[in-house]
Design a protein around this motif. Structure first.
Motif, PDB file in Angstrom:
ATOM      1  N   ARG A  53      31.029  25.424 -11.855  1.00 42.12           N
ATOM      2  CA  ARG A  53      31.057  25.158 -10.416  1.00 42.12           C
ATOM      3  C   ARG A  53      29.747  24.525  -9.954  1.00 42.12           C
ATOM      4  N   ILE A  54      28.658  25.012 -10.466  1.00 39.95           N
ATOM      5  CA  ILE A  54      27.351  24.443 -10.097  1.00 39.95           C
ATOM      6  C   ILE A  54      27.280  22.991 -10.541  1.00 39.95           C
ATOM      7  N   PHE A  55      27.721  22.729 -11.753  1.00 40.39           N
ATOM      8  CA  PHE A  55      27.710  21.359 -12.257  1.00 40.39           C
ATOM      9  C   PHE A  55      28.579  20.447 -11.396  1.00 40.39           C
ATOM     10  N   LEU A  56      29.768  20.913 -11.057  1.00 39.03           N
ATOM     11  CA  LEU A  56      30.661  20.112 -10.226  1.00 39.03           C
ATOM     12  C   LEU A  56      30.089  19.901  -8.823  1.00 39.03           C
ATOM     13  N   ALA A  57      29.452  20.911  -8.273  1.00 36.22           N
ATOM     14  CA  ALA A  57      28.845  20.783  -6.943  1.00 36.22           C
ATOM     15  C   ALA A  57      27.712  19.760  -6.963  1.00 36.22           C
ATOM     16  N   VAL A  58      26.861  19.843  -7.981  1.00 27.12           N
ATOM     17  CA  VAL A  58      25.754  18.891  -8.099  1.00 27.12           C
ATOM     18  C   VAL A  58      26.294  17.484  -8.306  1.00 27.12           C
ATOM     19  N   TYR A  59      27.309  17.344  -9.136  1.00 25.12           N
ATOM     20  CA  TYR A  59      27.923  16.051  -9.392  1.00 25.12           C
ATOM     21  C   TYR A  59      28.527  15.480  -8.113  1.00 25.12           C
ATOM     22  N   GLY A  60      29.222  16.318  -7.341  1.00 22.58           N
ATOM     23  CA  GLY A  60      29.827  15.877  -6.080  1.00 22.58           C
ATOM     24  C   GLY A  60      28.779  15.440  -5.075  1.00 22.58           C
ATOM     25  N   ILE A  61      27.700  16.197  -4.968  1.00 23.27           N
ATOM     26  CA  ILE A  61      26.612  15.826  -4.055  1.00 23.27           C
ATOM     27  C   ILE A  61      26.002  14.507  -4.482  1.00 23.27           C
ATOM     28  N   ALA A  62      25.806  14.322  -5.767  1.00 23.94           N
ATOM     29  CA  ALA A  62      25.227  13.071  -6.262  1.00 23.94           C
ATOM     30  C   ALA A  62      26.125  11.883  -5.936  1.00 23.94           C
ATOM     31  N   ILE A  63      27.414  12.062  -6.083  1.00 22.84           N
ATOM     32  CA  ILE A  63      28.344  10.969  -5.788  1.00 22.84           C
ATOM     33  C   ILE A  63      28.342  10.640  -4.305  1.00 22.84           C
ATOM     34  N   PHE A  64      28.440  11.652  -3.468  1.00 21.83           N
ATOM     35  CA  PHE A  64      28.533  11.402  -2.034  1.00 21.83           C
ATOM     36  C   PHE A  64      27.210  10.996  -1.406  1.00 21.83           C
ATOM     37  N   SER A  65      26.101  11.316  -2.050  1.00 25.03           N
ATOM     38  CA  SER A  65      24.812  10.911  -1.490  1.00 25.03           C
ATOM     39  C   SER A  65      24.370   9.561  -2.024  1.00 25.03           C
ATOM     40  N   SER A  66      25.044   9.050  -3.020  1.00 22.38           N
ATOM     41  CA  SER A  66      24.709   7.747  -3.573  1.00 22.38           C
ATOM     42  C   SER A  66      25.125   6.655  -2.595  1.00 22.38           C
ATOM     43  N   PRO A  67      24.163   5.794  -2.169  1.00 23.32           N
ATOM     44  CA  PRO A  67      24.522   4.795  -1.171  1.00 23.32           C
ATOM     45  C   PRO A  67      25.564   3.793  -1.649  1.00 23.32           C
ATOM     46  N   SER A  68      25.570   3.457  -2.925  1.00 25.15           N
ATOM     47  CA  SER A  68      26.530   2.461  -3.391  1.00 25.15           C
ATOM     48  C   SER A  68      27.946   3.013  -3.425  1.00 25.15           C
ATOM     49  N   ILE A  69      28.086   4.306  -3.612  1.00 27.90           N
ATOM     50  CA  ILE A  69      29.409   4.901  -3.680  1.00 27.90           C
ATOM     51  C   ILE A  69      29.856   5.369  -2.301  1.00 27.90           C
ATOM     52  N   ALA A  70      28.926   5.877  -1.506  1.00 30.36           N
ATOM     53  CA  ALA A  70      29.268   6.464  -0.218  1.00 30.36           C
ATOM     54  C   ALA A  70      29.509   5.415   0.872  1.00 30.36           C
ATOM     55  N   ASP A  71      29.056   4.196   0.678  1.00 32.14           N
ATOM     56  CA  ASP A  71      29.242   3.163   1.694  1.00 32.14           C
ATOM     57  C   ASP A  71      30.725   2.849   1.869  1.00 32.14           C
ATOM     58  N   SER A  72      31.122   2.751   3.109  1.00 32.52           N
ATOM     59  CA  SER A  72      32.504   2.392   3.398  1.00 32.52           C
ATOM     60  C   SER A  72      32.659   0.884   3.259  1.00 32.52           C
ATOM     61  N   PRO A  73      33.878   0.398   3.177  1.00 29.07           N
ATOM     62  CA  PRO A  73      34.083  -1.054   3.137  1.00 29.07           C
ATOM     63  C   PRO A  73      33.515  -1.746   4.375  1.00 29.07           C
ATOM     64  N   TYR A  74      33.527  -1.049   5.506  1.00 35.21           N
ATOM     65  CA  TYR A  74      32.983  -1.630   6.734  1.00 35.21           C
ATOM     66  C   TYR A  74      31.465  -1.752   6.669  1.00 35.21           C
ATOM     67  N   GLU A  75      30.819  -0.753   6.088  1.00 35.39           N
ATOM     68  CA  GLU A  75      29.366  -0.815   5.927  1.00 35.39           C
ATOM     69  C   GLU A  75      28.983  -1.923   4.954  1.00 35.39           C
ATOM     70  N   ASN A  76      29.745  -2.049   3.878  1.00 35.01           N
ATOM     71  CA  ASN A  76      29.481  -3.126   2.921  1.00 35.01           C
ATOM     72  C   ASN A  76      29.664  -4.496   3.587  1.00 35.01           C
ATOM     73  N   ALA A  77      30.687  -4.610   4.420  1.00 35.13           N
ATOM     74  CA  ALA A  77      30.929  -5.869   5.130  1.00 35.13           C
ATOM     75  C   ALA A  77      29.784  -6.168   6.099  1.00 35.13           C
ATOM     76  N   ALA A  78      29.264  -5.141   6.754  1.00 34.49           N
ATOM     77  CA  ALA A  78      28.144  -5.341   7.676  1.00 34.49           C
ATOM     78  C   ALA A  78      26.891  -5.784   6.929  1.00 34.49           C
ATOM     79  N   LYS A  79      26.657  -5.206   5.759  1.00 31.57           N
ATOM     80  CA  LYS A  79      25.500  -5.623   4.942  1.00 31.57           C
ATOM     81  C   LYS A  79      25.667  -7.070   4.487  1.00 31.57           C
ATOM     82  N   LEU A  80      26.869  -7.422   4.068  1.00 28.25           N
ATOM     83  CA  LEU A  80      27.143  -8.799   3.657  1.00 28.25           C
ATOM     84  C   LEU A  80      26.954  -9.754   4.826  1.00 28.25           C
ATOM     85  N   ASP A  81      27.367  -9.336   6.008  1.00 28.05           N
ATOM     86  CA  ASP A  81      27.176 -10.155   7.200  1.00 28.05           C
ATOM     87  C   ASP A  81      25.688 -10.376   7.482  1.00 28.05           C
ATOM     88  N   MET A  82      24.873  -9.359   7.263  1.00 30.22           N
ATOM     89  CA  MET A  82      23.422  -9.502   7.451  1.00 30.22           C
ATOM     90  C   MET A  82      22.849 -10.461   6.409  1.00 30.22           C
TER      91      MET A  82
END
Length: 113
Positions: free
Chosen positions: A3-32
Motif C-alpha cells: 500500500r505504501i508503494f502504491l501510494a508513493v507511486y500514485g503521488i509521483a504520477i499525479f504530481s508529475s507535471p507532464s502526466i498531470a497536465d490536462s489537454p487544455y493546459e498542454n494546449a495553453a502551453k503550446l499557444d504560449m
C-alpha cells in the motif's frame, strides 16, 4: 508495504507535471510557444508582422488554465528556446521555418506583409 508503494507511486504520477497536465493546459502551453515564436518572428524576420487581435484571447485562456506564473514561465521558456534555435540554425533558416509553421497551422498571430 505494498500500500505504501502504491501510494508513493500514485503521488509521483499525479504530481508529475507532464502526466498531470490536462489537454487544455498542454494546449495553453503550446499557444504560449506559438505566441513567443510569432512575436520574435515579427521582430526579426522581414515581410511578416504580428497581429495582436488574437493576443488577448490566448493570454486570457492561458492565465485561466495555467495561472499567471506558469503562463509567464511557458512564454519566456519558449522565447528562450526560439532564440537558441535561431542561434543554432541561423536567422534566415529559423525565420523560414517559423513562417512556414505559422502558415501550416493557419496562425492569426503572424501575417505576411
Amino acid at each position: 508495504m505494498r500500500r505504501i508503494f502504491l501510494a508513493v507511486y500514485g503521488i509521483a504520477i499525479f504530481s508529475s507535471p507532464s502526466i498531470a497536465d490536462s489537454p487544455y493546459e498542454n494546449a495553453a502551453k503550446l499557444d504560449m510557444e506559438h505566441l513567443a515564436s510569432s512575436i520574435l518572428a515579427a521582430s526579426v524576420c522581414k515581410g511578416v508582422r504580428f497581429n495582436g487581435d488574437a493576443l488577448v484571447t490566448s493570454l486570457t485562456a492561458a492565465f485561466v488554465l495555467l495561472g499567471r506564473k506558469h503562463t509567464e514561465d511557458a512564454f519566456f521558456s519558449a522565447m528562450s528556446a526560439n532564440i537558441d534555435e535561431m542561434s543554432a540554425k541561423g536567422k534566415e533558416a529559423w525565420c523560414a521555418a517559423t513562417i512556414k509553421a505559422a502558415k501550416e497551422r493557419n496562425s492569426e498571430m503572424l501575417t505576411e506583409d
